[in-house]
Design a protein around this motif. Structure first.
Motif, PDB file in Angstrom:
ATOM      1  N   SER A 210      -9.275  -3.867  -0.880  1.00 37.10           N
ATOM      2  CA  SER A 210      -8.579  -4.910  -1.642  1.00 37.10           C
ATOM      3  C   SER A 210      -7.059  -4.777  -1.582  1.00 37.10           C
ATOM      4  O   SER A 210      -6.351  -5.758  -1.789  1.00 37.10           O
ATOM      5  N   ILE A 211      -6.533  -3.585  -1.259  1.00 40.87           N
ATOM      6  CA  ILE A 211      -5.077  -3.429  -1.197  1.00 40.87           C
ATOM      7  C   ILE A 211      -4.534  -3.525   0.230  1.00 40.87           C
ATOM      8  O   ILE A 211      -3.322  -3.563   0.420  1.00 40.87           O
ATOM      9  N   LEU A 212      -5.425  -3.557   1.219  1.00 39.15           N
ATOM     10  CA  LEU A 212      -4.982  -3.689   2.605  1.00 39.15           C
ATOM     11  C   LEU A 212      -4.614  -5.138   2.906  1.00 39.15           C
ATOM     12  O   LEU A 212      -5.260  -6.063   2.414  1.00 39.15           O
ATOM     13  N   PRO A 213      -3.592  -5.353   3.725  1.00 39.59           N
ATOM     14  CA  PRO A 213      -3.147  -6.727   4.005  1.00 39.59           C
ATOM     15  C   PRO A 213      -3.963  -7.426   5.101  1.00 39.59           C
ATOM     16  O   PRO A 213      -3.467  -8.328   5.754  1.00 39.59           O
ATOM     17  N   TYR A 214      -5.200  -7.001   5.295  1.00 42.21           N
ATOM     18  CA  TYR A 214      -6.044  -7.586   6.333  1.00 42.21           C
ATOM     19  C   TYR A 214      -7.298  -8.166   5.704  1.00 42.21           C
ATOM     20  O   TYR A 214      -7.794  -7.672   4.710  1.00 42.21           O
ATOM     21  N   GLU A 215      -7.821  -9.214   6.336  1.00 46.77           N
ATOM     22  CA  GLU A 215      -9.063  -9.819   5.863  1.00 46.77           C
ATOM     23  C   GLU A 215     -10.174  -9.516   6.859  1.00 46.77           C
ATOM     24  O   GLU A 215      -9.931  -9.251   8.024  1.00 46.77           O
ATOM     25  N   ASN A 216     -11.383  -9.560   6.376  1.00 46.10           N
ATOM     26  CA  ASN A 216     -12.573  -9.394   7.221  1.00 46.10           C
ATOM     27  C   ASN A 216     -12.536  -8.104   8.041  1.00 46.10           C
ATOM     28  O   ASN A 216     -12.788  -8.118   9.245  1.00 46.10           O
ATOM     29  N   ILE A 217     -12.228  -7.001   7.398  1.00 45.15           N
ATOM     30  CA  ILE A 217     -12.285  -5.712   8.092  1.00 45.15           C
ATOM     31  C   ILE A 217     -13.423  -4.892   7.506  1.00 45.15           C
ATOM     32  O   ILE A 217     -13.840  -5.108   6.369  1.00 45.15           O
ATOM     33  N   GLU A 218     -13.907  -3.982   8.299  1.00 48.77           N
ATOM     34  CA  GLU A 218     -14.953  -3.068   7.839  1.00 48.77           C
ATOM     35  C   GLU A 218     -14.392  -1.660   7.838  1.00 48.77           C
ATOM     36  O   GLU A 218     -13.919  -1.177   8.863  1.00 48.77           O
ATOM     37  N   ILE A 219     -14.412  -1.012   6.677  1.00 47.50           N
ATOM     38  CA  ILE A 219     -13.951   0.368   6.566  1.00 47.50           C
ATOM     39  C   ILE A 219     -15.176   1.254   6.678  1.00 47.50           C
ATOM     40  O   ILE A 219     -16.106   1.136   5.875  1.00 47.50           O
ATOM     41  N   LYS A 220     -15.177   2.145   7.653  1.00 47.07           N
ATOM     42  CA  LYS A 220     -16.299   3.066   7.818  1.00 47.07           C
ATOM     43  C   LYS A 220     -16.073   4.355   7.050  1.00 47.07           C
ATOM     44  O   LYS A 220     -16.992   4.921   6.500  1.00 47.07           O
ATOM     45  N   ASP A 221     -14.835   4.838   7.026  1.00 47.06           N
ATOM     46  CA  ASP A 221     -14.519   6.084   6.356  1.00 47.06           C
ATOM     47  C   ASP A 221     -13.015   6.153   6.157  1.00 47.06           C
ATOM     48  O   ASP A 221     -12.262   5.467   6.849  1.00 47.06           O
ATOM     49  N   PHE A 222     -12.571   6.964   5.200  1.00 44.68           N
ATOM     50  CA  PHE A 222     -11.142   7.193   5.040  1.00 44.68           C
ATOM     51  C   PHE A 222     -10.903   8.522   4.354  1.00 44.68           C
ATOM     52  O   PHE A 222     -11.766   9.059   3.679  1.00 44.68           O
ATOM     53  N   ASP A 223      -9.721   9.048   4.593  1.00 43.89           N
ATOM     54  CA  ASP A 223      -9.277  10.312   4.009  1.00 43.89           C
ATOM     55  C   ASP A 223      -7.801  10.108   3.714  1.00 43.89           C
ATOM     56  O   ASP A 223      -7.001   9.977   4.635  1.00 43.89           O
ATOM     57  N   LEU A 224      -7.425  10.062   2.438  1.00 42.84           N
ATOM     58  CA  LEU A 224      -6.073   9.710   2.049  1.00 42.84           C
ATOM     59  C   LEU A 224      -5.495  10.780   1.142  1.00 42.84           C
ATOM     60  O   LEU A 224      -6.151  11.218   0.196  1.00 42.84           O
ATOM     61  N   LYS A 225      -4.263  11.204   1.445  1.00 38.59           N
ATOM     62  CA  LYS A 225      -3.550  12.158   0.600  1.00 38.59           C
ATOM     63  C   LYS A 225      -2.288  11.467   0.090  1.00 38.59           C
ATOM     64  O   LYS A 225      -1.505  10.944   0.879  1.00 38.59           O
ATOM     65  N   ILE A 226      -2.110  11.507  -1.218  1.00 40.04           N
ATOM     66  CA  ILE A 226      -0.943  10.920  -1.858  1.00 40.04           C
ATOM     67  C   ILE A 226      -0.126  12.051  -2.442  1.00 40.04           C
ATOM     68  O   ILE A 226      -0.639  12.843  -3.235  1.00 40.04           O
ATOM     69  N   TYR A 227       1.137  12.144  -2.052  1.00 32.73           N
ATOM     70  CA  TYR A 227       2.010  13.218  -2.527  1.00 32.73           C
ATOM     71  C   TYR A 227       2.980  12.660  -3.565  1.00 32.73           C
ATOM     72  O   TYR A 227       3.460  11.546  -3.436  1.00 32.73           O
ATOM     73  N   GLY A 228       3.245  13.465  -4.596  1.00 31.53           N
ATOM     74  CA  GLY A 228       4.178  13.063  -5.637  1.00 31.53           C
ATOM     75  C   GLY A 228       4.335  14.188  -6.640  1.00 31.53           C
ATOM     76  O   GLY A 228       4.109  15.342  -6.320  1.00 31.53           O
ATOM     77  N   MET A 229       4.709  13.824  -7.865  1.00 32.27           N
ATOM     78  CA  MET A 229       4.901  14.804  -8.944  1.00 32.27           C
ATOM     79  C   MET A 229       3.894  14.492 -10.043  1.00 32.27           C
ATOM     80  O   MET A 229       3.806  13.350 -10.498  1.00 32.27           O
ATOM     81  N   CYS A 230       3.184  15.530 -10.494  1.00 33.94           N
ATOM     82  CA  CYS A 230       2.225  15.347 -11.593  1.00 33.94           C
ATOM     83  C   CYS A 230       2.987  15.202 -12.907  1.00 33.94           C
ATOM     84  O   CYS A 230       4.198  15.473 -12.985  1.00 33.94           O
ATOM     85  N   SER A 231       2.286  14.814 -13.949  1.00 36.07           N
ATOM     86  CA  SER A 231       2.928  14.578 -15.244  1.00 36.07           C
ATOM     87  C   SER A 231       3.524  15.854 -15.845  1.00 36.07           C
ATOM     88  O   SER A 231       4.540  15.796 -16.539  1.00 36.07           O
ATOM     89  N   GLU A 232       2.930  17.017 -15.565  1.00 38.63           N
ATOM     90  CA  GLU A 232       3.477  18.271 -16.093  1.00 38.63           C
ATOM     91  C   GLU A 232       4.788  18.668 -15.409  1.00 38.63           C
ATOM     92  O   GLU A 232       5.641  19.296 -16.022  1.00 38.63           O
TER      93      GLU A 232
END
Length: 141
Positions: free
Chosen positions: A117-139
């Motif tokens: 739903s957040i990808l800018p493409y229509e009619n795609i099939e996602i088979k698998d994904f592995d995503l790492k998001i880097y940032g600062m935690c609340s602590e």
């Protein structure tokens, strides 16, 4: 994964169920999907009363649980491996938030439909994904 399952796996591999192994598994079960380093598990054990387990014992317990397929090692760029309890769904995609300051890693609940739903493409099939998001935690913020 329950302690009974661990006992059976250990018995099948001709290993004993020790209090330390049981406690290490319990810590992973209580982590609710949070990835934990050797130090995280060790400090969690040290916080509990009457547990004076050495760090080497914790390391050997983690290595055994990994060898038995009960936990999985996840390597990060900071060089500190973290471990997670292997849940029933083995092929679920992973999204991790990793704090760049303290190194804490937390699994995020994002499935294929949410990612699609957040990808800018229509009619795609996602088979698998592995995503790492880097940032600062609340602590650390």
């Amino acid at each position: 994964m329950s302690q009974q399952v661990l006992k059976k796996v250990l018995r099948d591999k001709k290993q004993r169920m020790t209090a330390q192994r049981e406690l290490i598994l319990k810590i992973f079960m209580e982590s609710k999907g949070r990835l934990m380093s050797l130090d995280d598990v060790y400090m969690n054990i040290r916080k509990r009363k009457n547990h004076k387990t050495s760090k080497m014992t914790v390391k050997r317990g983690i290595d055994l649980l990994e060898e038995l397929g009960i936990i999985r090692k996840v390597n990060f760029e900071d060089g500190t491996p973290r471990y997670e309890l292997i849940e029933e769904i083995e092929n679920e995609p992973k999204v991790l938030f990793i704090c760049e300051n303290c190194g804490k890693a937390v699994k995020l609940d994002l499935d294929k439909d949410k990612i699609k739903s957040i990808l800018p493409y229509e009619n795609i099939e996602i088979k698998d994904f592995d995503l790492k998001i880097y940032g600062m935690c609340s602590e650390c913020k």
